[in-house]
Design a protein around this motif. Structure first.
Motif, PDB file in Angstrom:
ATOM      1  N   ASN A   1       0.770  -1.219   0.032  1.00  0.00           N
ATOM      2  CA  ASN A   1       0.194   0.000  -0.001  1.00  0.00           C
ATOM      3  C   ASN A   1       0.762   1.072   0.070  1.00  0.00           C
ATOM      4  O   ASN A   1       2.079   1.028   0.348  1.00  0.00           O
ATOM      5  CB  ASN A   1      -1.024   0.018   1.228  1.00  0.00           C
TER       6      ASN A   1
ATOM      7  N   TRP B   1      -3.430  10.645  -2.258  1.00  0.00           N
ATOM      8  CA  TRP B   1      -3.624   9.269  -2.709  1.00  0.00           C
ATOM      9  C   TRP B   1      -3.583   8.455  -1.794  1.00  0.00           C
ATOM     10  O   TRP B   1      -2.843   8.251  -1.121  1.00  0.00           O
ATOM     11  CB  TRP B   1      -2.856   9.072  -4.016  1.00  0.00           C
TER      12      TRP B   1
ATOM     13  N   SER C   1      -3.786   4.397  -1.685  1.00  0.00           N
ATOM     14  CA  SER C   1      -3.978   3.129  -2.618  1.00  0.00           C
ATOM     15  C   SER C   1      -5.019   2.210  -1.997  1.00  0.00           C
ATOM     16  O   SER C   1      -5.380   1.283  -2.591  1.00  0.00           O
ATOM     17  CB  SER C   1      -2.619   2.645  -2.987  1.00  0.00           C
TER      18      SER C   1
ATOM     19  N   ASN D   1      -8.020   3.212  -2.535  1.00  0.00           N
ATOM     20  CA  ASN D   1      -8.207   3.464  -4.115  1.00  0.00           C
ATOM     21  C   ASN D   1      -8.801   4.884  -4.307  1.00  0.00           C
ATOM     22  O   ASN D   1      -9.792   4.988  -5.130  1.00  0.00           O
ATOM     23  CB  ASN D   1      -8.893   2.327  -4.786  1.00  0.00           C
TER      24      ASN D   1
ATOM     25  N   ALA E   1     -10.477   4.833  -9.910  1.00  0.00           N
ATOM     26  CA  ALA E   1     -10.362   5.275  -8.627  1.00  0.00           C
ATOM     27  C   ALA E   1     -11.291   6.568  -8.242  1.00  0.00           C
ATOM     28  O   ALA E   1     -11.821   7.177  -9.190  1.00  0.00           O
ATOM     29  CB  ALA E   1      -8.805   5.819  -8.449  1.00  0.00           C
TER      30      ALA E   1
ATOM     31  N   ALA F   1      -7.655  -3.852  -6.294  1.00  0.00           N
ATOM     32  CA  ALA F   1      -6.856  -3.486  -7.498  1.00  0.00           C
ATOM     33  C   ALA F   1      -6.931  -4.835  -8.419  1.00  0.00           C
ATOM     34  O   ALA F   1      -6.796  -4.568  -9.740  1.00  0.00           O
ATOM     35  CB  ALA F   1      -5.441  -2.977  -7.331  1.00  0.00           C
TER      36      ALA F   1
ATOM     37  N   THR G   1      -2.297   0.698 -12.645  1.00  0.00           N
ATOM     38  CA  THR G   1      -2.263   1.471 -11.651  1.00  0.00           C
ATOM     39  C   THR G   1      -1.416   1.043 -10.733  1.00  0.00           C
ATOM     40  O   THR G   1      -1.445  -0.013 -10.060  1.00  0.00           O
ATOM     41  CB  THR G   1      -3.650   1.955 -11.081  1.00  0.00           C
TER      42      THR G   1
END
Lengths: 392, 310
Positions: free
Chosen positions: A113, A127, A129, A132, A259, B94, B186
């Protein structure tokens, strides 16, 4: 035993020795050091140069910042890795890229992450991750942010650096012994360490060391040593740093496809945890009293156990704030309250002529919650804080 | 029987070990070019060793199980995300969004225990298995010497380690391509890279994780030289992995984590950052090298000085 056996086993022993040497080489070389790498400087000269350097914007740089805290807190309940509360124990690493014109990027990599804060010409993106989620941040007013702790006394811009340095030292000299070490190294660079040692015995702080890069005077490290400890109780600083302009793509961010994109404006509700925040003067003014002066200052707030552990959000937050200010991080409300509740359970009951209460002492900070609804916090010994409790 | 005797006695290679047997030019060439012959023996020995390893049903079953996990993971994800959006986060989400991410998710999931177990089985069995079965002394009769034999055994385990990693990555990649949309990847840092670069990053992470497995293989091989019971060496290295993982999870032992091998396996996620975290990857490779050097030399010291009784 045959002689050959000894020779043969010498190989793994030698391999182990080589590896141990490679692992231990860094600190040993730093400790042996040899002759001072930098010319000697008085505290005033150093401060003057640092202030002069601070007036210009810092040079482009990138590096890894590591923060380590061993405050001697009782074991904290497991908090999420990204939570600010997690910063109170253990060690954490962030990567920093700083370009010219106030562009910067801070990344906090964790296992699979990463959270990022990217600021570029009035645009800021956060941001995450794991969620997301890309958040576009706006803020009102001139809330300036800088990746490194800015040099003290930036308000003295009207003075010359020399005069400002003199003034700062004069004010500080009353409570603090100041000296300069010119042999230290941080992230492989020779640094000047400005050592601030409290003169008052009541303080839990042995000394605070601020390391300034020998060439650029950028602050590279801050260490806070508790009394009688060889290792710093709190440390934040670069473990790796280069003063070359980082690649431009670090400062551009386009939300990736798929995202969630959010917009948020700061100021109304602070985005906690990422930045050192300036003392919230107005909030602190509500019911905050300071007893003592210099390093033995003790802050007194009106608060009761119920407020702190689950009461009104404002009080819980205030508690986070008080603790947070010391370590340069704001508290996260829910986590903060859970931690406080846990700490209170482990607190030592104390009593004296001033009344009774519960005492939490760590290596660096002592807190006293009195039964008559006051919370005292300071970097002082328990004796000192109970004395402060007697002051009405 | 002393070591010296074993090493000096260079008996002609028994045909039972290497199916090809001594070839036609091997025997007459022995006198003029012994070095070349020994080198050739080394590669032939490695070839036969690899043949044995990759034909052994047990090892193939382990590869099959490892290949099945990413498929299972992908199918589960597919069914789950069809049901409801959100709920899961991070790398799992993801993976559902991009076909290539399933590879990284599978690697991070399997590298903690299942892949190390497979590698431990092969490397832990390498010497102890032969000793237990009584075939070690015939192997030593080959004109390769103990050092070369050990090197062959180690390389064999390393190849299996890389094969394990590659099988997991390939199975995940194929599953991902079949079930999830293909498109720009991504990264964790929020930047996007084209598919080709994503594949390249998968290749780098396979190399990194494979190197991590190679380091574990050295540990298991060292254990293997100390016993004649292969299950003992296998169990020892699996226990080492499990204990390391437990120690890593204890926050109070934070300072210890850097010295434990499993800590570094997961650092392949450095390839998913922008810029690629080469510092973390490099440091990990150094740790793997240090582990391989230390335990490889222990295995060598033990194996070359050991009395072979079976």
């Amino acid at each position: 035993m045959r002689r050959g056996t000894f020779v043969r086993w010498g190989v793994p022993v030698a391999a182990a020795a080589v590896i141990a040497a490679a692992v231990g080489a860094g600190p040993v070389i730093a400790a042996v050091g040899g002759p001072p790498a930098l010319p000697e400087r008085s505290a005033q000269q150093l401060l003057a140069d640092a202030l002069a350097a601070a007036e210009k914007s810092p040079p482009p740089m990138s590096g890894t910042v590591q923060q380590t805290a061993s405050l001697g807190l009782p074991a904290l309940p497991a908090a999420g890795a990204g939570s600010p509360v997690a910063l109170l124990s253990g060690s954490h690493e962030v990567k920093v890229w700083y370009g010219a014109n106030g562009k910067f990027r801070i990344a906090m990599p964790t296992q699979l992450n990463e959270t990022n804060l990217i600021v570029n010409e009035g645009q800021a993106w956060y941001w995450d991750s794991a969620a997301n989620t890309a958040t576009k941040l706006h803020w009102q007013g001139g809330a300036r942010r800088s990746p490194a702790p800015s040099a003290p006394a930036a308000t003295h811009a009207d003075l010359t650096p020399q005069a400002a340095a003199e003034k700062v030292l004069e004010q500080a000299g009353e409570h603090t012994a100041i000296r300069v070490i010119n042999t230290a190294e941080v992230a492989g660079r020779p640094v000047y360490q400005l050592v601030l040692a409290p003169k008052d015995d009541g303080s839990l702080v042995q000394e605070v060391r601020l390391a300034l890069d020998g060439e650029t005077y950028v602050p590279l490290q801050v260490q806070v040593y508790a009394k009688g400890a060889a290792e710093p109780a709190f440390q934040v600083g670069f473990t790796q740093v280069t003063f070359t302009p980082p690649a431009e793509e670090n400062f551009t961010f386009t939300p990736p496809a798929g995202a969630k994109v959010e917009e948020r404006s700061l100021g109304a509700d602070g985005e906690a945890g990422k930045e050192t925040r300036p003392g919230d003067a107005d909030r602190a003014a509500r019911g905050l009293k300071v007893v003592g002066d210099g390093w033995t200052r003790v802050a007194v707030v009106k608060a009761s156990a119920a407020d702190l552990t689950g009461g009104t959000p404002s009080d819980g937050e205030r508690q986070g704030e008080r603790q947070g200010e010391w370590r340069g991080h704001g508290g996260d409300e829910a986590d903060g309250r859970a931690v406080v509740a846990d700490l209170l359970k482990k607190a030592t009951p104390v009593s004296g002529p001033w009344g009774s209460g519960r005492l939490i002492s760590t290596k660096l900070v002592t807190a006293l919650l009195t039964d008559d609804g006051r919370l005292l916090v300071g970097a002082v010994t328990p004796e000192e804080i109970t004395e402060a409790a007697g002051v009405r | 029987m002393s070591t010296a005797e074993t090493e000096i006695r260079r008996a002609p290679e028994p045909a039972t070990i290497v199916e090809a047997g001594p070839s036609a030019e091997g025997r007459p060439a022995a006198a003029p070019a012994p070095v070349a012959r020994a080198r050739w023996t080394f590669w032939r020995l490695l070839g036969s060793e690899l043949g044995l390893t990759f034909r052994r049903p047990r090892n193939l079953v382990m590869l099959g199980v490892l290949a099945a996990v990413p498929v299972l993971l992908g199918v589960t994800l597919r069914l789950m995300t069809a049901d409801d959006e959100g709920g899961v986060g991070g790398i799992i989400a993801a993976a559902a969004g991009n076909s290539l991410m399933l590879t990284f998710a599978s690697l991070s999931f399997l590298v903690t225990l299942l892949m190390p177990v497979a590698v431990s089985v092969v490397a832990g069995d390498a010497v102890a298995g032969e000793a237990g079965a009584g075939t070690l002394r015939y192997l030593l009769a080959a004109p390769a010497g103990r050092t070369r034999l050990l090197a062959v055994k180690y390389l064999n385990a390393v190849v299996y380690g890389f094969a394990v990693t590659a099988v997991v990555a390939l199975a995940a990649l194929v599953t991902g391509l079949a079930l999830f949309p293909v498109g720009p990847v991504t990264l964790l840092s929020g930047t996007t890279v084209p598919v080709a670069e994503g594949l390249l990053r998968i290749l780098v992470s396979v190399g990194y994780v494979g190197a991590g497995m190679a380091a574990l293989a050295a540990v298991a091989l060292a254990f293997s030289t100390f016993t004649e019971v292969s299950i003992g060496a296998i169990a020892a290295s699996v226990v080492l992995v499990v204990v390391s993982q437990v120690l890593r999870a204890v926050p109070q032992l934070d300072g210890l984590a850097g010295y434990l091998l499993p800590t570094w396996w997961n650092d392949f996620d450095g390839v998913l950052r922008s810029p690629v975290d080469t510092a973390a990857l490099g440091e990990g490779l150094l740790v793997f090298g240090a582990y391989a050097l230390l335990f490889g030399s222990v295995a060598w010291a033990r194996f070359t000085g050991k009395d072979i009784t079976s």
